[in-house]
Motif scaffolding. Structure first.
Motif, short mmCIF file in Angstrom:
data_model
loop_
_atom_site.label_atom_id
_atom_site.label_comp_id
_atom_site.label_asym_id
_atom_site.label_seq_id
_atom_site.Cartn_x
_atom_site.Cartn_y
_atom_site.Cartn_z
N SER A 41 0.83 -1.20 0.00
CA SER A 41 0.00 0.00 0.00
C SER A 41 0.86 1.25 0.00
O SER A 41 0.38 2.33 -0.27
N HIS A 42 2.17 1.12 0.27
CA HIS A 42 3.02 2.30 0.39
C HIS A 42 3.50 2.88 -0.93
O HIS A 42 4.09 3.94 -0.97
N GLY A 43 3.29 2.22 -2.05
CA GLY A 43 3.69 2.77 -3.33
C GLY A 43 5.15 2.56 -3.67
O GLY A 43 5.89 1.92 -2.91
N PRO A 44 5.61 3.14 -4.79
CA PRO A 44 6.96 2.86 -5.29
C PRO A 44 8.10 3.56 -4.54
O PRO A 44 9.25 3.19 -4.72
N THR A 45 7.82 4.56 -3.73
CA THR A 45 8.89 5.26 -3.00
C THR A 45 8.60 5.24 -1.51
O THR A 45 8.20 6.25 -0.92
N ALA A 54 5.66 -2.67 6.90
CA ALA A 54 5.48 -3.86 6.06
C ALA A 54 6.10 -5.08 6.71
O ALA A 54 5.47 -6.14 6.80
N THR A 55 7.33 -4.95 7.20
CA THR A 55 8.01 -6.07 7.86
C THR A 55 7.25 -6.49 9.11
O THR A 55 7.06 -7.69 9.36
N SER A 56 6.79 -5.53 9.89
CA SER A 56 6.02 -5.83 11.10
C SER A 56 4.74 -6.59 10.77
O SER A 56 4.36 -7.52 11.48
N SER A 57 4.10 -6.21 9.67
CA SER A 57 2.87 -6.91 9.27
C SER A 57 3.16 -8.36 8.88
O SER A 57 2.34 -9.25 9.10
N HIS A 58 4.35 -8.61 8.33
CA HIS A 58 4.75 -9.98 7.99
C HIS A 58 4.90 -10.82 9.26
O HIS A 58 4.43 -11.95 9.32
N TYR A 59 5.57 -10.24 10.27
CA TYR A 59 5.72 -10.94 11.54
C TYR A 59 4.36 -11.21 12.19
O TYR A 59 4.12 -12.30 12.70
N ASP A 60 3.48 -10.22 12.14
CA ASP A 60 2.15 -10.39 12.75
C ASP A 60 1.36 -11.50 12.07
O ASP A 60 0.74 -12.33 12.74
N LEU A 61 1.40 -11.52 10.74
CA LEU A 61 0.67 -12.55 10.00
C LEU A 61 1.20 -13.94 10.33
O LEU A 61 0.42 -14.85 10.63
N LEU A 62 2.52 -14.10 10.31
CA LEU A 62 3.08 -15.41 10.60
C LEU A 62 2.89 -15.80 12.06
O LEU A 62 2.66 -16.96 12.37
N ALA A 63 2.93 -14.82 12.96
CA ALA A 63 2.71 -15.10 14.39
C ALA A 63 1.31 -15.65 14.62
O ALA A 63 1.11 -16.49 15.51
N SER A 64 0.35 -15.24 13.80
CA SER A 64 -1.01 -15.76 13.95
C SER A 64 -1.08 -17.26 13.65
O SER A 64 -1.96 -17.96 14.14
N ILE A 84 7.88 -5.92 -3.82
CA ILE A 84 6.79 -6.88 -3.65
C ILE A 84 6.51 -7.03 -2.16
O ILE A 84 7.34 -6.71 -1.32
N ASN A 85 5.33 -7.51 -1.86
CA ASN A 85 4.91 -7.66 -0.47
C ASN A 85 4.84 -9.14 -0.14
O ASN A 85 4.02 -9.87 -0.70
#
Length: 157
Positions: A41-45, A54-64, A84-85
Motif C-alpha cells: 500500500s506504500h507505493g513505489p517510493t 510492512a516487515t512488522s505486518s509480515h511478523y504479525d501474519l506469521l505469528a497468527s 513486492i509484499n
C-alpha cells in the motif's frame, strides 16, 4: 530369569518406540516457503517507516499461525518490503497450507534452488582470449560493456 530378560527387552523396545515418535515430532521437516501478499500500500517510493510497517505486518501474519512473534522472527528468513509484499520463511508443510488460507495471502509456494549453468561466463558464450580474430578481441575484451547482471539469490556466509 527368562522373565526378567523379556521384560527388559519389552521396556527397551517401548522406550525406543517412544523416543522415535518424539524425535519425529520435534524434527518435523521445515522447508523454505515464499508467502506472497500482492502489492504494497506504500507505493513505489516507501519511507523507512513504510518498510518497517510492512516487515512488522509480515511478523504479525506469521505469528497468527506460529503462536508468537518470537516464533515468527525465528522462522522468517527474508521480508520483501520494497517492490513486492511478502516474506520467505522456514515452515512445515501444514503451516504453509494454513497460512495459504488467510485472506491476505495471494499465494504460498515452495522456494526452489536453481543451479547456475556456469561460473566462467566468457568461455560459456564462446569468447576465448587466445584467438586474434575472436569477438572477444574485436570487442576490446568487453571494455565499457555490461553484458549481464544476474542476482542468483545466493548469500555469502
Amino acid at each position: 530369569m527368562g522373565r526378567s530378560i523379556s521384560s527388559h527387552h519389552h521396556l527397551l523396545f517401548s522406550s525406543l518406540v517412544i523416543f522415535t515418535l518424539l524425535l519425529n515430532h520435534v524434527h518435523a521437516t521445515k522447508k523454505c516457503y515464499i508467502v506472497y501478499l500482492g502489492a504494497h500500500s506504500h507505493g513505489p517510493t516507501p519511507s523507512s517507516a513504510d518498510l518497517e510497517i510492512a516487515t512488522s505486518s509480515h511478523y504479525d501474519l506469521l505469528a497468527s499461525i506460529l503462536g508468537s512473534e518470537e516464533n515468527a522472527k525465528e522462522a522468517i528468513i527474508y521480508s520483501y518490503n520494497k517492490q513486492i509484499n511478502g516474506f520467505a520463511a522456514m515452515l512445515e508443510e501444514e503451516q504453509a497450507a494454513q497460512i495459504a488460507k488467510n485472506g491476505k495471502v495471494v499465494s504460498v509456494f515452495l522456494s526452489k534452488e536453481h543451479k547456475l549453468h556456469t561460473t566462467r561466463s566468457w568461455e560459456f558464450v564462446g569468447l576465448r582470449g587466445n584467438d586474434i580474430n575472436s569477438a572477444w578481441q574485436k570487442g576490446r575484451f568487453g571494455e565499457n560493456t555490461i553484458i549481464a547482471n544476474i542476482d542468483s539469490g545466493t548469500k555469502l556466509k
